[in-house]
Design a protein around this motif. Sequence first.
Motif, mmCIF file in Angstrom:
data_model
loop_
_atom_site.group_PDB
_atom_site.id
_atom_site.type_symbol
_atom_site.label_atom_id
_atom_site.label_comp_id
_atom_site.label_asym_id
_atom_site.label_seq_id
_atom_site.Cartn_x
_atom_site.Cartn_y
_atom_site.Cartn_z
ATOM 1 N N THR A 117 0.846 -1.192 0.000
ATOM 2 C CA THR A 117 0.000 0.000 0.000
ATOM 3 C C THR A 117 0.877 1.236 0.000
ATOM 4 O OG1 THR A 117 -1.854 -1.049 1.154
ATOM 5 C CG2 THR A 117 -1.691 1.340 1.309
ATOM 6 N N GLN A 138 -7.038 -0.081 3.915
ATOM 7 C CA GLN A 138 -5.876 -0.244 3.035
ATOM 8 C C GLN A 138 -4.578 -0.316 3.830
ATOM 9 O OE1 GLN A 138 -5.988 2.978 0.211
ATOM 10 N NE2 GLN A 138 -7.780 2.193 -0.860
ATOM 11 N N THR A 142 -2.343 -4.437 4.558
ATOM 12 C CA THR A 142 -1.193 -4.544 3.681
ATOM 13 C C THR A 142 -0.054 -5.268 4.378
ATOM 14 O OG1 THR A 142 0.225 -3.274 2.178
ATOM 15 C CG2 THR A 142 -0.097 -2.379 4.388
#
Length: 327
Positions: A117, A138, A142
């Motif tokens: 990310t 997000q 990650t």
Amino acid sequence: MKILIVSGFLGAGKTTLIKEMANKTKRDFVIMENEYGDVDIDSNTLKDEGMNIWELTEGCVCCTMKKDFASSILTIANSLDPEYLIVEPTGAAKLSNIINNIKQIEYERIVLLKPITIIDGNSFDAFVNSYDDIYVDQILNTSKIIISKMESKDEFEIEALIKKIKSLMNKNNVSLNNIEILEEHYSKKDKEWWENILKSFIDEKYTVKELSKSQNEEMPESISMKGCCVDSENKFMILLEDIVRGRFGYVARSKGFIKCGNNYFRYDIVGDRYAVTGADEKDALEIVFIGKDLNRKLLREEFQPIYRDNIKHNDNHSHNENEECEN
């Protein structure tokens, strides 16, 4: 086929990161791009680099396009059979949903690499506050957080950002050992660092973090326009300032190609910052706005001449009809 998801919120710099990865590793990638809106501004940038692009411009790979998304991946695997497929989802996509969608079609010929990310450090606070459900998802799901657009910042500013990221992880019970945070800019990394990204596979220990249902689930609005132009460069610069100051609503991201008088430009807005570069008259005059509470009518009036002309035509037509009625 190995699949790498390059996640990142609106304007984080996913396309630039992918270009750097291709240049450093010299690998041939097929790239699945999913724009948020009806126009795809960035795909030409990657096509110019000679990359094979599979475009998805309708909907979002993490929600309404689940079946089409899975079908496209299987089609790429069976027809193109690349060594690597890079999935570049829209910045408004939840990473957890994308991982879960791909896991459903994973088998011996389709394997998932640990996702990465990229975040724009300048917009961290604004995006966490405005789109916490997407942005935080997000970050928490990650394997590697890559910070962008902080090259000119002092060391203490970068350290403050990292402290905020770690605080967010602690708040959501995510171990600091599970996610690597890259402090220096990725352009300084050597080929081996990039190669390791392409060798890191998701295993049974990799768990997806589901956020609380009480968090904000609102998706950004978007409006796309074609045939965009304004009278002059000065007028355009005034409009750019109007955008970042909120005249048209909260614009998290806007980008595209526009004609200003007799000249052509490409522009990019992320939060309260914008950049403008020259463009070619052959570039399609398309722009997109993504954000909250967008004033669609005002945006079209300012940026889309055909819309303004239709309003004038309708106003004149109504005026003539009123005169006829009076006579």
